[in-house]
Design an enzyme around this catalytic site. Structure first.
Site, short mmCIF file in Angstrom:
data_model
loop_
_atom_site.label_atom_id
_atom_site.label_comp_id
_atom_site.label_asym_id
_atom_site.label_seq_id
_atom_site.Cartn_x
_atom_site.Cartn_y
_atom_site.Cartn_z
N LEU A 169 0.81 -1.22 0.00
CA LEU A 169 0.00 0.00 0.00
C LEU A 169 0.85 1.27 0.00
O LEU A 169 0.40 2.32 0.46
CB LEU A 169 -0.92 0.00 1.24
CG LEU A 169 -1.78 -1.25 1.44
CD1 LEU A 169 -2.46 -1.20 2.81
CD2 LEU A 169 -2.81 -1.36 0.33
N ASP A 217 9.87 -4.86 -5.03
CA ASP A 217 10.71 -6.05 -5.16
C ASP A 217 11.50 -6.29 -3.88
O ASP A 217 11.68 -7.43 -3.45
CB ASP A 217 11.66 -5.89 -6.34
CG ASP A 217 10.94 -5.76 -7.67
OD1 ASP A 217 9.81 -6.28 -7.78
OD2 ASP A 217 11.49 -5.13 -8.59
#
Length: 327
Positions: free
Chosen positions: A224, A257
């Site tokens: 988020l 990532d």
């Protein structure tokens, strides 16, 4: 716990536009957009979702296996990854194509416009994940990241056939998938990663409700941004893990990532999902503070301090032994 990460290997061309994209868009002309943004900075870095995630895992000492396709120009990148703890023996190197390119422009509000050239990634469907699993002595988890869609489907099917847990992470490729493909990629996954936008897109693509989807996966992790991470599991309350704060964001590229690398490392260390997500958030913030997806320095003391400052001393003590090499 040997983790394989499948997905893109790319070179990132990162530019900065000293303004706001929104100010250049005319509402009633969006069907005929023709814009050029004058960037005042260019950075060229190594990237690709699979390479970024395995880089983070390598720095954390997990000996990850990178599974993807690269091009004629991969030799230097290959040496870099191997030097940072990544097993690149499963990378297919094309004899004719160049490594994929990611070209991204970021504005002053951290909005991004990007283009991805697949290049050698088109050869990823030729990679045999079963052969990789056998050669590396077996896999405990396979993350299927953004890649050639045929490769993503093949790797997912192979992992399920071998009985290896799957972490589904379709991310940027969701827009290219039809309903059947999207369903096949996520159905039966032990872990599912999306950001907030991708979460809505995944529901649209699969045609499933949130309840339906949660009934088909183990845990759904939604990043988020500055609000942190949400972990959802069927039949249990949604869990929210706040982000690790920072006042010096340099570049948002690669933060997601890095979160995945930290989260997967936590799982490998048998931490509970909430604690794994905290470690992921700490690593993501570390990446936010540098330009480029693999240019950050990983210092155990820094990560432990970030976790402790945000989540408390107990959380810091939970990760300290692994990060410092203790028992």
């Amino acid at each position: 716990m040997r983790i394989a990460v499948t997905g893109s290997i790319a070179t990132d061309h990162l530019m900065v536009f000293p303004g706001r994209f929104a100010e250049q868009l005319i509402k009633d002309q969006l069907e005929r957009v023709s814009l050029s943004f004058l960037a005042d900075r260019l950075e060229v870095h190594r990237g690709g979702v699979a390479a970024n995630i395995t880089f983070g895992l390598g720095l954390l000492g997990l000996d990850p296996v990178l599974v993807g396709a690269a091009g004629l120009d991969f030799a230097e990148y290959d040496a870099w990854l191997r030097a940072n703890g990544v097993d690149t023996s499963a990378v297919r190197v094309s004899e004719t194509l160049h490594t994929a390119r990611f070209v991204c422009t970021t504005d002053e509000d951290q909005n991004q416009i990007a283009t991805f050239y697949a290049g050698a990634m088109a050869e990823a469907p030729r990679i045999d994940l079963a052969e990789t699993a056998e050669r590396t002595g077996g896999l405990a988890l396979v993350l299927v990241g953004a890649d050639d869609p045929a490769a993503m489907l093949r790797h997912t099917a192979t992992a399920h056939r071998l009985g290896v847990p799957v972490a589904a992470d379709p991310s940027q490729q969701l827009a290219r998938l039809d309903r059947e493909q999207a369903r096949r990629l996520v159905d039966g996954a032990k872990w599912l990663f999306t950001n907030e936008y991708e979460a809505a897109l995944l529901l649209e693509r699969t045609g499933w409700s949130e309840e339906d989807l949660l009934g088909r996966v183990g845990t759904w992790i939604t990043t988020l941004g500055a609000e942190g991470v949400a972990l959802a599991r069927s039949g249990t309350p949604r869990l929210h893990v706040p982000a690790v704060p920072t006042e010096k964001i340099a570049d948002p590229t690669g933060a997601g990532d890095a979160f995945r690398a930290g989260f997967l490392a936590g799982l490998a260390w048998e931490l509970p999902p909430e604690q794994a997500a905290r470690l992921g958030c700490a690593l993501a913030t570390t990446v936010l503070e540098s330009v480029g997806t693999q240019e950050y320095k990983l210092l155990a003391a820094d990560l432990i301090d970030r976790v402790g400052q945000t989540y408390g001393d107990d959380a810091a003590r939970a990760v300290e032994p692994r990060l410092t090499g203790g028992s």
